[in-house]
Enzyme design. Structure first.
Site, PDB file in Angstrom:
ATOM      1  N   GLU A  10      -3.991   7.384   4.167  1.00 45.05           N
ATOM      2  CA  GLU A  10      -3.996   8.695   4.616  1.00 45.05           C
ATOM      3  C   GLU A  10      -3.838   9.917   4.269  1.00 45.05           C
ATOM      4  OE1 GLU A  10       0.559   8.600   6.765  1.00 45.05           O
ATOM      5  OE2 GLU A  10       0.488   6.075   6.582  1.00 45.05           O
ATOM      6  N   ASP A  83       0.733   4.122   5.120  1.00 46.17           N
ATOM      7  CA  ASP A  83       1.859   3.934   4.264  1.00 46.17           C
ATOM      8  C   ASP A  83       2.459   1.801   5.563  1.00 46.17           C
ATOM      9  OD1 ASP A  83       1.434   5.464   3.329  1.00 46.17           O
ATOM     10  OD2 ASP A  83       2.658   6.553   4.295  1.00 46.17           O
ATOM     11  N   ASP A  85       4.580   1.327   7.192  1.00 45.17           N
ATOM     12  CA  ASP A  85       6.010   0.980   8.142  1.00 45.17           C
ATOM     13  C   ASP A  85       5.286   1.798   9.374  1.00 45.17           C
ATOM     14  OD1 ASP A  85       4.521   4.050   8.189  1.00 45.17           O
ATOM     15  OD2 ASP A  85       7.006   4.997   6.948  1.00 45.17           O
ATOM     16  N   GLU A  87       5.302   4.260  11.573  1.00 47.25           N
ATOM     17  CA  GLU A  87       4.206   5.393  11.454  1.00 47.25           C
ATOM     18  C   GLU A  87       2.709   5.021  10.721  1.00 47.25           C
ATOM     19  OE1 GLU A  87       4.381   9.002  12.900  1.00 47.25           O
ATOM     20  OE2 GLU A  87       6.315   7.868  13.937  1.00 47.25           O
ATOM     21  N   TYR A 306       7.111   2.694  -2.106  1.00 43.84           N
ATOM     22  CA  TYR A 306       7.277   3.920  -0.792  1.00 43.84           C
ATOM     23  C   TYR A 306       8.245   4.010  -0.727  1.00 43.84           C
ATOM     24  CZ  TYR A 306       5.740   5.133   3.970  1.00 43.84           C
ATOM     25  OH  TYR A 306       5.777   5.990   5.019  1.00 43.84           O
ATOM     26  N   ARG A 308       9.646   5.620   2.583  1.00 42.80           N
ATOM     27  CA  ARG A 308      10.525   6.139   2.909  1.00 42.80           C
ATOM     28  C   ARG A 308      10.879   4.005   3.216  1.00 42.80           C
ATOM     29  NH1 ARG A 308       6.247   9.264   3.757  1.00 42.80           N
ATOM     30  NH2 ARG A 308       6.923  11.748   3.855  1.00 42.80           N
ATOM     31  N   HIS A 353      11.691  -3.510   4.179  1.00 45.33           N
ATOM     32  CA  HIS A 353      10.355  -2.872   2.879  1.00 45.33           C
ATOM     33  C   HIS A 353      11.665  -2.819   1.840  1.00 45.33           C
ATOM     34  CE1 HIS A 353       7.375  -1.797   5.453  1.00 45.33           C
ATOM     35  NE2 HIS A 353       8.136  -0.520   6.006  1.00 45.33           N
TER      36      HIS A 353
END
Length: 905
Positions: A10, A83, A85, A87, A306, A308, A353
């Site tokens: 990203e 990432d 997740d 998103e 990570y 989030r 996660h």
């Protein structure tokens, strides 16, 4: 020939880090976040076509997609490494969809890889175990995006039509705003209640002193309000001033305090707010940099996992390493018998996660301090300490409660305290409280060693008055905590939600607490009255649960959309026949207690201070609400939409103030207060013609200004003289942004000490020369070079606050950003966001917007106002009240809804 691969992440920072881990057979490129989105116009989500959705690349994304597509043609395999997740899965899906649509790339081998930390071991392991895209996660993203779009693009236009001056509504944003407004309403209706406590200072036979509080009197246990007055307290004090005291029962018990779990997204935001004073947005930006990679001794490595996540689990290797470090650094007593396992208590926790932890716990904060900026070091230290502490032994405390009684047995006083026998995890970390001002924790006091029957001497008896306190306003930390408890939204979105509420001027931060603006309270009252179901906490939380069910494959995503849209579209339809007067009647009823608080002297707070008979009520103009007299047009009293008490209320009652008559026209000159501030008016409205008005400059007192100066201000703009070089006229006047000078087509503001009526030629020429030189002003500091063209990115001080600049692109700092701490990465994000907005045009309306005609008209009005700043003042005319239209691509309704016109106030 070796296989060539393309790996897509990203961010460019992560691409730079990972590129160093992989060999020459890999090309690493960044998507620069999301590459496609729903166009900001009606019809991007079509419920009638089974929720078909249109996607288009952002202006900024096209060049990055072209670079990815070009590189894709030269490789054998593509790895999507966004990432780990929802998103990230969605971005990978968008990239895959774009590439599949390219000629000759339909059958290219595309795989998904995910890693929880940016380290060489984690990246290589992920590449060794690729997978297909997770369709269920993608569908959960599609459902969330469609819901947010439908709410934003359907509900926001209703707000604009029924409640002019409002900005937007959003699926989660509006519920968060309701929380803040409800808390403020609780504070407003709160009535403090008096109560008293009595404490006695004692001394033991060994000379040690301690304090005990009265708990029983005359054989009765005292409740909080039993000593309700000073007289009650004095009677208790007198009863304790006589008699002999001794130690009564002594209770001792040992308690264990367990460590706090490792950080999730929400708890990191909360604790960074409490301990470091970081806003949620700043916390996430700082954590992002720690995650993406830092140069440590020539090696670029991600320092944390990570950020989030709502999971509390730690990888086995992390547990082993942490327990090993604890034993080596603090001793075997600090290592529990087995690793600690934590389970989330939050609603809707996915726990997909790991918790947020250091990627290598042996990288102690002091070891990396020289490689990190101050903010990054402080956040890393917080994460490191929390992670280590979560695997340490419990703290052991001895708690003691001592009763002190007089010989007559008519009273009992109690002293409590504790002693830390073994500090355990407290050696490393202790969590902060949301409200440290709640008072001293008596259980933390140290007490002398005493036994039942010991005699003690009374030293002093003191009473103390107290008042109950209202519930505190939400801080960022406590709001995040509350939203997570209720299951509202996702923790990864909390920072952006709070920022949107501030950007919309719905709330403001005052002493790090959220205070709702009156505009925000109007919006909340409107939504609660006419769309109650959609701002209910349980409804929003249940919708989050359904989205989690989609990602878990337990429900079809379009079923969720159909059920939501059927009820929501019907609710929207029910408001079509609703008139603005009906809306204002409801809001006036619901918010009357707020805007017209009861007066201590019993006067009617709604009685008009000018005519003495009219009833004050909420009124609506093109640009928003204000308070006006019910006897309009006979009585034209108005005031801004705000609560006035004390001196402010008295000042409002002083207007209009007659200064006298204009000797030329014979018309009366008045000082008045309108919805937008204090102004001077010549005459009255006649036959639809508006009287001449001018805003009162900041330095002038509305209660002291005289007729001569008022006439001078009404005569603006005035000619100062002719410029010695150009020969053109220099004029002075008052415009939308205050006093100004005009020289040809150039304008500049007057200084704070300059008088618009008295400024002379020398000073005017000096100000114009300074303004001309301003574009080349020196930056406060250079933040670094832009990676795209190696041109400098500077930080500047501007008229409306600090901003960053790269070439011709200038972007203001956000409210939670400081000139002292902003760095190049933050500046690049601001510049990229500004560059992504289409340039403002003249008279163009937003395509597809329901009120396109009105938006086009107001955009033309704004352009005209810009050409002639002297024509508009804070005493706004009808033209000045019209909102200025923004282009497609401007701010979106929270939760991904519509871009709306900016309110013109």
């Amino acid at each position: 020939m070796p296989e060539r691969s393309l790996l897509i992440v990203e961010s460019p920072a992560k691409a730079k880090t990972i590129n160093k881990y992989l060999g020459g057979d890999f090309t690493v490129l960044a998507s620069y976040g999301h590459v496609r989105d729903l166009p900001a116009k009606d019809g991007s989500v079509r419920p009638d076509a089974d929720f078909e959705m249109d996607w288009e690349p952002g202006d900024r994304s096209k060049k990055h997609l072209d670079a990815i597509a070009k590189a894709a043609k030269t490789v054998d395999r593509i790895y999507l490494a966004t990432d780990p997740d929802r998103e990230g899965e969605a971005i990978s899906w968008h990239v895959q969809e774009v590439l599949r649509a390219k000629r000759g790339m339909k059958n290219i081998d595309i795989k998904r890889v995910a890693f929880n930390e940016v380290t060489k071991r984690a990246v290589l392991d992920a590449i060794a175990h690729p997978r297909e895209l997770d369709r269920e996660l993608i569908e959960a993203y599609l459902a969330r995006r469609a819901l947010d779009y439908l709410v934003g693009f359907t509900l926001s236009p209703v707000l604009w039509r029924k409640l002019p001056g409002s900005r937007s509504a959003g699926r989660v944003q509006s519920v968060a705003l309701k929380l803040i407004c409800q808390r403020e309403a609780e504070i407003e209706v709160f009535r403090p209640r008096e109560y008293w406590t009595v404490e006695v200072r004692f001394k033991t036979a060994k000379g040690e002193e301690f304090t005990a509080r009265l708990t029983h009197l005359d054989g009765k246990k005292l409740d909080k309000f039993d000593l309700a007055t000073a007289a009650d307290a004095r009677r208790a004090v007198e009863a304790l001033k006589t008699g002999v005291f001794k130690i009564g029962p002594v209770e001792r018990k040992q308690v264990r305090r367990n460590p706090y779990p490792p950080f999730t997204t929400s708890t990191l935001q909360q604790e960074a707010s409490r301990k470091l004073g970081f806003g949620a947005s700043k916390t996430m930006r700082t954590a992002q940099r720690l995650y993406e990679g830092v140069d440590i001794g020539g090696e670029t490595v991600g320092l944390i996992t990570y950020m989030r996540t709502d999971g509390l689990q730690l990888a086995q290797e992390a547990l082993t390493a942490t327990r090993g470090l604890i034993g080596k650094a603090y001793g075997a007593d600090y290592v529990p018998d087995s690793p600690r396992v934590y389970k989330s208590k939050a609603k809707n926790a996915q726990e997909a996660h790991e918790a947020i932890r250091p990627t290598d716990v042996s990288q102690r904060p002091e070891a990396v301090a020289k490689h990190l900026p101050r903010d990054e070091l402080r956040l890393y230290e917080l994460i490191w300490k929390r992670t280590v502490a979560c695997q340490m032994a419990s703290a052991v405390l001895d708690q003691v409660a001592v009763d002190v009684v007089p010989t007559d047995g008519k009273a009992t006083l109690r002293a409590t305290g504790s002693v830390v026998r073994f500090d355990g995890f407290l050696k490393v970390y202790e969590e902060s409280r949301d409200d440290p001002a709640d008072g001293e924790d008596e259980s933390q006091r140290r007490l002398p060693a005493v036994e039942q029957g010991d005699g003690v001497d009374r030293l002093a008896v003191a009473d103390e008055q107290h008042f109950t306190q209202p519930p505190p306003r939400y801080s960022e930390a406590s709001l995040v905590k509350k939203m997570e408890e209720l299951g509202i939204g996702r923790p990864s979105t909390y920072a952006s939600i709070m920022q949107v509420l501030q950007d919309r001027d719905y709330v403001r931060l005052d002493k790090r607490r959220f205070v709702p603006e009156d505009r925000g309270r109007l919006v909340t009252a409107f939504l609660t009255s006419f769309f109650e179901r959609y701002v209910e906490y349980d409804f929003t939380a249940k919708l989050e649960e359904q989205l989690d069910d989609i990602s878990g494959g337990r429900i079809d995503w379009k079923t969720v959309l159909r059920e939501f849209w059927q009820a929501f579209s019907a609710a929207i339809g029910d408001t079509r026949e609703l008139s603005i007067s009906q809306v204002m009647e409801v809001l006036d009823r619901d918010l009357g207690a707020h805007f017209f608080p009861a007066d201590a002297d019993g006067k009617d707070p709604r009685l008009c201070p000018v005519c003495g008979s009219g009833r004050l009520a909420l009124k609506l103009a093109r640009n928003g609400a204000f308070i006006g007299c019910g006897n309009y047009p006979e009585c034209r009293f108005t005031r801004p939409l705000q609560v006035l008490t004390g001196e402010a209320a008295e000042a409002a009652a002083a207007f209009p103030r007659l200064l006298g008559d204009d000797p030329e026209t014979g018309l009366p000159v008045n000082v008045r207060q309108g919805p937008y501030g204090i102004y001077i008016q010549l005459g009255e409205s006649e036959n639809g013609n508006k009287p001449k008005r001018v805003s009162l400059p900041k330095g002038d007192s509305p209660t002291e200004i005289g007729l001569d100066r008022a006439l001078g201000l009404l005569g603006l703009p005035r000619e100062v003289g002719r410029h010695p070089e150009s020969g053109q006229t220099i004029a002075a006047g008052i415009g939308r942004y205050g006093p100004y000078l005009r020289h040809g087509n150039a304008y500049t503001s007057l200084g704070a000490d300059d008088d618009v009526l008295a400024i002379g030629m020398n000073r005017a020429v000096e100000l114009l020369a300074t303004a001309k030189a301003r574009p080349g002003a020196e930056p406060l500091r250079v933040l670094g070079d832009h990676p795209a063209d190696s041109q400098p990115v500077g930080l500047y001080k501007g008229r409306f606050g600090p901003y960053v600049r790269h070439g011709k692109i200038m972007a203001s700092l956000k409210r939670d950003q400081s000139v002292d701490t902003i760095d190049l990465d933050e500046a690049l994000a601001l510049i990229a966001a500004k560059a992504a907005r289409p340039a403002k045009g003249r008279g163009k309306a937003k395509a597809g917007k329901p009120s396109a005609k009105a938006a086009s008209k107001t955009a033309t009005t704004k352009t005209a106002a810009k050409k002639a700043p002297g024509k508009t003042g804070t005493a706004k005319s009808t033209t000045a009240r019209k909102p200025a239209a923004k282009k497609s691509g401007s701010r979106k309704a929270a939760g991904g809804g519509a871009a709306k016109p900016a309110a013109g106030d």
